[in-house]
Design a protein around this motif. Structure first.
Motif, PDB file in Angstrom:
ATOM      1  N   VAL A 178       0.836  -1.207   0.000  1.00  0.00           N
ATOM      2  CA  VAL A 178       0.000   0.000   0.000  1.00  0.00           C
ATOM      3  C   VAL A 178       0.863   1.246   0.000  1.00  0.00           C
ATOM      4  CG1 VAL A 178      -1.808   1.256   1.238  1.00  0.00           C
ATOM      5  CG2 VAL A 178      -1.838  -1.251   1.173  1.00  0.00           C
ATOM      6  N   ASN A 179       1.844   1.286   0.876  1.00  0.00           N
ATOM      7  CA  ASN A 179       2.825   2.365   0.914  1.00  0.00           C
ATOM      8  C   ASN A 179       4.116   1.789   1.468  1.00  0.00           C
ATOM      9  OD1 ASN A 179       2.554   2.439   3.838  1.00  0.00           O
ATOM     10  ND2 ASN A 179       0.669   3.616   3.513  1.00  0.00           N
ATOM     11  N   ASP A 180       5.100   2.641   1.759  1.00  0.00           N
ATOM     12  CA  ASP A 180       6.396   2.118   2.172  1.00  0.00           C
ATOM     13  C   ASP A 180       6.362   1.482   3.551  1.00  0.00           C
ATOM     14  OD1 ASP A 180       5.995   4.445   3.528  1.00  0.00           O
ATOM     15  OD2 ASP A 180       7.982   5.287   3.136  1.00  0.00           O
ATOM     16  N   ARG A 181       5.239   1.583   4.274  1.00  0.00           N
ATOM     17  CA  ARG A 181       5.134   0.991   5.607  1.00  0.00           C
ATOM     18  C   ARG A 181       4.063  -0.078   5.730  1.00  0.00           C
ATOM     19  NH1 ARG A 181       5.674   5.848  10.090  1.00  0.00           N
ATOM     20  NH2 ARG A 181       7.791   6.530   9.541  1.00  0.00           N
ATOM     21  N   THR A 182       3.122  -0.112   4.815  1.00  0.00           N
ATOM     22  CA  THR A 182       1.943  -0.956   4.986  1.00  0.00           C
ATOM     23  C   THR A 182       1.828  -1.983   3.875  1.00  0.00           C
ATOM     24  OG1 THR A 182       0.808   0.945   5.970  1.00  0.00           O
ATOM     25  CG2 THR A 182      -0.542  -0.958   5.373  1.00  0.00           C
ATOM     26  N   LYS A 183       1.638  -3.228   4.282  1.00  0.00           N
ATOM     27  CA  LYS A 183       1.462  -4.319   3.340  1.00  0.00           C
ATOM     28  C   LYS A 183       0.200  -5.090   3.699  1.00  0.00           C
ATOM     29  CE  LYS A 183       3.803  -8.439   1.501  1.00  0.00           C
ATOM     30  NZ  LYS A 183       5.033  -9.273   1.582  1.00  0.00           N
ATOM     31  N   VAL A 184      -0.607  -5.425   2.692  1.00  0.00           N
ATOM     32  CA  VAL A 184      -1.834  -6.201   2.883  1.00  0.00           C
ATOM     33  C   VAL A 184      -1.676  -7.534   2.179  1.00  0.00           C
ATOM     34  CG1 VAL A 184      -4.309  -6.314   2.434  1.00  0.00           C
ATOM     35  CG2 VAL A 184      -3.267  -4.134   3.080  1.00  0.00           C
ATOM     36  N   THR A 185      -2.015  -8.612   2.877  1.00  0.00           N
ATOM     37  CA  THR A 185      -1.903  -9.953   2.312  1.00  0.00           C
ATOM     38  C   THR A 185      -3.239 -10.674   2.416  1.00  0.00           C
ATOM     39  OG1 THR A 185       0.426 -10.110   2.950  1.00  0.00           O
ATOM     40  CG2 THR A 185      -0.715 -12.171   2.435  1.00  0.00           C
ATOM     41  N   ASN A 215      -4.505 -10.276   6.287  1.00  0.00           N
ATOM     42  CA  ASN A 215      -3.911  -9.450   7.337  1.00  0.00           C
ATOM     43  C   ASN A 215      -3.306  -8.169   6.800  1.00  0.00           C
ATOM     44  OD1 ASN A 215      -0.912  -9.973   6.722  1.00  0.00           O
ATOM     45  ND2 ASN A 215      -1.678 -12.065   7.008  1.00  0.00           N
ATOM     46  N   VAL A 216      -3.076  -7.248   7.708  1.00  0.00           N
ATOM     47  CA  VAL A 216      -2.385  -5.993   7.440  1.00  0.00           C
ATOM     48  C   VAL A 216      -1.130  -5.961   8.299  1.00  0.00           C
ATOM     49  CG1 VAL A 216      -2.490  -3.480   7.549  1.00  0.00           C
ATOM     50  CG2 VAL A 216      -4.531  -4.787   6.923  1.00  0.00           C
ATOM     51  N   ASP A 217       0.005  -5.687   7.669  1.00  0.00           N
ATOM     52  CA  ASP A 217       1.291  -5.610   8.354  1.00  0.00           C
ATOM     53  C   ASP A 217       1.780  -4.167   8.255  1.00  0.00           C
ATOM     54  OD1 ASP A 217       3.784  -5.870   9.427  1.00  0.00           O
ATOM     55  OD2 ASP A 217       4.395  -7.563   8.187  1.00  0.00           O
ATOM     56  N   TYR A 218       1.886  -3.502   9.412  1.00  0.00           N
ATOM     57  CA  TYR A 218       2.306  -2.097   9.440  1.00  0.00           C
ATOM     58  C   TYR A 218       3.669  -1.996  10.098  1.00  0.00           C
ATOM     59  CZ  TYR A 218       2.356   2.915  10.447  1.00  0.00           C
ATOM     60  OH  TYR A 218       2.703   4.247  10.519  1.00  0.00           O
ATOM     61  N   ASN A 219       4.631  -1.431   9.381  1.00  0.00           N
ATOM     62  CA  ASN A 219       5.999  -1.289   9.864  1.00  0.00           C
ATOM     63  C   ASN A 219       6.248   0.155  10.282  1.00  0.00           C
ATOM     64  OD1 ASN A 219       9.146  -0.756   8.916  1.00  0.00           O
ATOM     65  ND2 ASN A 219       8.810  -2.711   9.938  1.00  0.00           N
ATOM     66  N   PHE A 220       6.798   0.355  11.479  1.00  0.00           N
ATOM     67  CA  PHE A 220       6.995   1.723  11.963  1.00  0.00           C
ATOM     68  C   PHE A 220       8.180   1.758  12.922  1.00  0.00           C
ATOM     69  CE2 PHE A 220       4.167  -0.454  14.809  1.00  0.00           C
ATOM     70  CZ  PHE A 220       4.465   0.004  16.080  1.00  0.00           C
ATOM     71  N   GLY A 221       8.446   2.959  13.475  1.00  0.00           N
ATOM     72  CA  GLY A 221       9.529   3.102  14.445  1.00  0.00           C
ATOM     73  C   GLY A 221      10.893   2.845  13.858  1.00  0.00           C
ATOM     74  N   GLY A 222      11.186   3.465  12.719  1.00  0.00           N
ATOM     75  CA  GLY A 222      12.478   3.247  12.093  1.00  0.00           C
ATOM     76  C   GLY A 222      12.642   1.857  11.530  1.00  0.00           C
ATOM     77  N   ASN A 223      11.533   1.261  11.102  1.00  0.00           N
ATOM     78  CA  ASN A 223      11.495  -0.083  10.512  1.00  0.00           C
ATOM     79  C   ASN A 223      11.808  -1.197  11.507  1.00  0.00           C
ATOM     80  OD1 ASN A 223      10.873   0.926   7.930  1.00  0.00           O
ATOM     81  ND2 ASN A 223      13.035   1.220   7.465  1.00  0.00           N
ATOM     82  N   ASN A 224      11.800  -0.904  12.801  1.00  0.00           N
ATOM     83  CA  ASN A 224      12.087  -1.923  13.815  1.00  0.00           C
ATOM     84  C   ASN A 224      10.830  -2.513  14.447  1.00  0.00           C
ATOM     85  OD1 ASN A 224      14.826   0.107  14.489  1.00  0.00           O
ATOM     86  ND2 ASN A 224      15.055  -2.031  13.921  1.00  0.00           N
ATOM     87  N   TRP A 225       9.682  -1.889  14.252  1.00  0.00           N
ATOM     88  CA  TRP A 225       8.437  -2.366  14.846  1.00  0.00           C
ATOM     89  C   TRP A 225       7.491  -2.842  13.747  1.00  0.00           C
ATOM     90  CZ3 TRP A 225       7.386  -2.721  20.057  1.00  0.00           C
ATOM     91  CH2 TRP A 225       8.272  -2.083  20.916  1.00  0.00           C
ATOM     92  N   ASP A 226       6.811  -3.962  14.018  1.00  0.00           N
ATOM     93  CA  ASP A 226       5.807  -4.491  13.101  1.00  0.00           C
ATOM     94  C   ASP A 226       4.531  -4.798  13.868  1.00  0.00           C
ATOM     95  OD1 ASP A 226       6.463  -4.932  10.241  1.00  0.00           O
ATOM     96  OD2 ASP A 226       8.223  -5.921  11.078  1.00  0.00           O
TER      97      ASP A 226
END
Length: 471
Positions: A178-185, A215-226
């Motif tokens: 979806v964007n550089d932080r969010t992926k939908v599967t 599911n939705v996978d959201y990556n945040f916090g400097g790419n260290n949190w999922d």
């Protein structure tokens, strides 16, 4: 493809990276040329460099590597492109995927293109056979060999013969960045469908196809949190452990912190498939879980790992629950170590399950069962590389208590063994995986020296062979 044609295509994508007053760097592109504006904008964006920095040579045929280099530079501007422009970038990136990889554009960068929807999947054709073993008494767990019904759930144990030993499964996944932080599967799967069922209507029944991923996978916090929310695969050990208790269809939420040296995971959810999903109208098993993992000698993806994990179980159904058919554990914990040395990998995994206080002595044997697993593997069969292979040998020691009263295993397993080789048993196994063509692998497994732990009759040995194709 001639450079002026590719330039015209890429020009439509280099939005936001152009300068209206850029100077023409090429002496062979006149200002009245139909491609003048596109060529100047692409040069200003750094997507094209020309020949010797001074000539565009618009009539020269270019190599695939030159085209791939232009595409790679266009990919850097994906965040400024429209939906249509992203689709064109994606199409070109797929066309030049091999060249992009050779140029150093990592596969992960190709797969994580914003606006990209990628379809993947796999197909498996499997043969399973388990010998009768010794004659057993009706009271024994894991009576002979267990088979699966069309839901993939273990049912009455019996010897498999003829084409009842053959089945197939197909899974399809749609992965959307979806964007550089969010992926939908989203994924669908058939159950393991036996070739012995000659009924077309039965095999096409809607119950044979279900949603196993959403599911939705959201990556945040400097790419260290999922943050993972929805339906996903539940796998204690983060893919490094054996996966004795495993759920391929699990509804929940999971938060994970990770880097190359460490990962901490916490989540809560409910099993939706297998015996743990519930039966006879009762709700399935729910669990809150946590895991700590350490990585070394190659990092999180390919290195060695050690970890510990814990599960706190809750069984729905209330006071009217039929005890003999229920999952009867309060909690469990486990630990693993997976160590690489050269082409070898050594895995050791231990798990202990604590029975609930009101556990009937006929459920789980009234025990707090333990399981030990050890595996030694040589090589690594890579689906992408033909003629790669690996071979492994393993030992499993599982207490009595992992089966229900009817002999069916209390949960699914990430391993290959049938139910009667997972409960009240000591067993060795050996196998080979061989990639005979790109994205196509042959796998064979065989148990041996299997014996029941409590002196009851020994279960029969299992032979399993399968072709697996990924796409």
């Amino acid at each position: 493809m001639k450079s002026k044609v590719l330039a015209a295509l890429v020009a439509t994508m280099a939005v936001g990276a152009t300068c209206a007053f850029a100077a023409n760097p090429f002496v062979d592109v006149p200002s009245d040329s139909w491609a003048y504006k596109s060529v100047v904008e692409l040069a200003d964006a750094g997507i094209i460099q020309g020949v010797d920095g001074s000539y565009f040579q618009g009539n020269r045929n270019i190599t695939r590597y030159e085209a791939a280099e232009m595409v790679a530079k266009a990919m850097a501007h994906m965040d400024k492109a429209s939906v249509e422009q992203r689709a064109l970038i994606n199409k070109l990136a797929d066309e030049y995927a091999d060249e992009l990889n050779n140029l150093g554009v990592r596969v992960s960068a190709l797969e994580n293109r914003v606006g990209n929807v990628k379809l993947t999947g796999d197909a498996r054709i499997r043969y399973r056979y388990q010998s009768e073993g010794d004659k057993v008494k009706a009271k024994d767990f894991g009576k002979v060999a267990s088979v699966e019904n069309d839901k993939g759930t273990a049912v009455a144990n019996k010897k498999q013969d003829n084409d009842s030993s053959w089945d197939y499964r197909i899974r399809i996944r749609a992965n959307a960045q979806v964007n550089d932080r969010t992926k939908v599967t989203y994924g669908i799967s058939t159950n393991s469908i036996s070739f012995a069922d000659n009924s077309t209507a039965s095999n096409s029944d809607n119950n044979n196809i279900y949603t196993d991923l959403a599911n939705v996978d959201y990556n945040f916090g400097g790419n260290n949190w999922d943050l993972l929310v929805g339906r996903y695969e539940y796998d204690m050990g983060n893919g490094h452990g054996y996966g004795f208790l495993y759920g391929d269809t699990f509804d929940g939420a999971q938060l994970q912190y990770h880097n190359d040296k460490f990962a901490a995971t916490a989540g809560y959810g409910k099993f939706k498939e297998s015996v743990m999903a519930g039966d006879e109208g009762h709700d399935g098993v729910k669990t809150g879980y946590g895991e700590l993992d350490g990585f070394f000698g190659g990092g999180r993806a390919a290195g060695s790992a050690v970890g510990v994990y814990y599960n706190d179980y809750t069984v729905g159904g209330g006071s009217d629950r039929t005890d003999k058919d229920s999952f009867r554990f309060d909690d469990s914990w486990g630990a693993y170590a997976s160590v690489n040395f050269g082409k070898w990998n050594a895995l050791a995994n231990y798990e202990k399950y604590n029975s609930s206080k009101d556990n009937d002595s006929n459920i789980n044997g009234g025990n707090d069962p333990e399981v030990w697993v050890g595996r030694l593997t040589y090589g690594a069969a890579n689906f992408a590389t033909p003629k790669y292979w690996d071979a492994w040998v393993e030992y499993l020691n599982a207490d009595n208590g992992f089966a229900k009263k009817d002999g069916t295993f209390v949960g699914s397993t990430y391993g290959w063994r049938n139910d009667s080789l997972l409960n009240n048993v000591k067993s060795w196994g050996v196998g080979v995986d061989y990639t005979f063509a790109k994205n196509a692998q042959f796998q064979i497994m065989q148990s041996f020296a299997t014996s029941a732990k409590d002196g009851n009759a020994d279960p029969g040995e299992e032979t399993r062979a399968q072709f697996v194709f990924v796409f």
